[in-house]
Design an enzyme around this catalytic site. Sequence first.
Site: not given
Ligand code: PGA
Length: 229
Positions: A102, A151
Amino acid sequence: MAGSENPKTIWVIANWKSNKTIEEALNWISLVGPRLSRQSNVKVAVCPTFVALEEIKKAVATGNFPILVGSQDLSPFPVGAYTGEEPAGLLKGIVDLAILGHSERRHNFGETDEMIAQKVTQATSNSITPLVCVQGEDTPVPEGCKLVAFEPLEAIGSGHPDTPEDAARVAKAFKDKYGDDLAVLYGGSVKPDNCVEFVKEDSISGVLIGGASLDPEAFVQIINNCAKI
Ligand code: PGA
């Protein structure tokens, strides 16, 4: 578009990050679990903190809820003298999957692509499905990983998601590069009112949700909305 006779599998995964006491976590499960259908094309997973994992696993088993359990990380090393680490060999049997790489781990804990590849090896050799987060088209997908979440940094926790068109384009680029059997999720400010736009894209196989997953009501709404496509 997914045909109605054979709808595609859609992952809806909660990433709680460093949130929820064990009590709060169990309360969430008791509210979400009974509302999920076993006959759905939506695959639901929750990724709590390490300290809540075992209690969550037990609650899911006791309620016989269709929820997979995941960790938000695991050690790049095997079982042994690695103080503070959570090895795949000990998580095995508790978690079905693990979020790896992540951006918050890359940024705050200096995780490199090489370490993430080691974590993927640890996961797969212990029957844990690795879910690798990729921040852009150039992020490498380690060998053995068949599930990624795109992401974009600016979309995380900002309330400003990527456009479904751009996310679909990036997802397609990953599939072209690593094979059509790579499932690509989208993550970054996913909410009940925007999730469908992402999952209805052919190249996108689900969503990874941070903030909105903390609220059981919002999370169930996301699942129900995704199940309709
Ligand atoms: P968020 O986070 O939905 O709060 O934008 C997503 C993530 O970091 O996996």
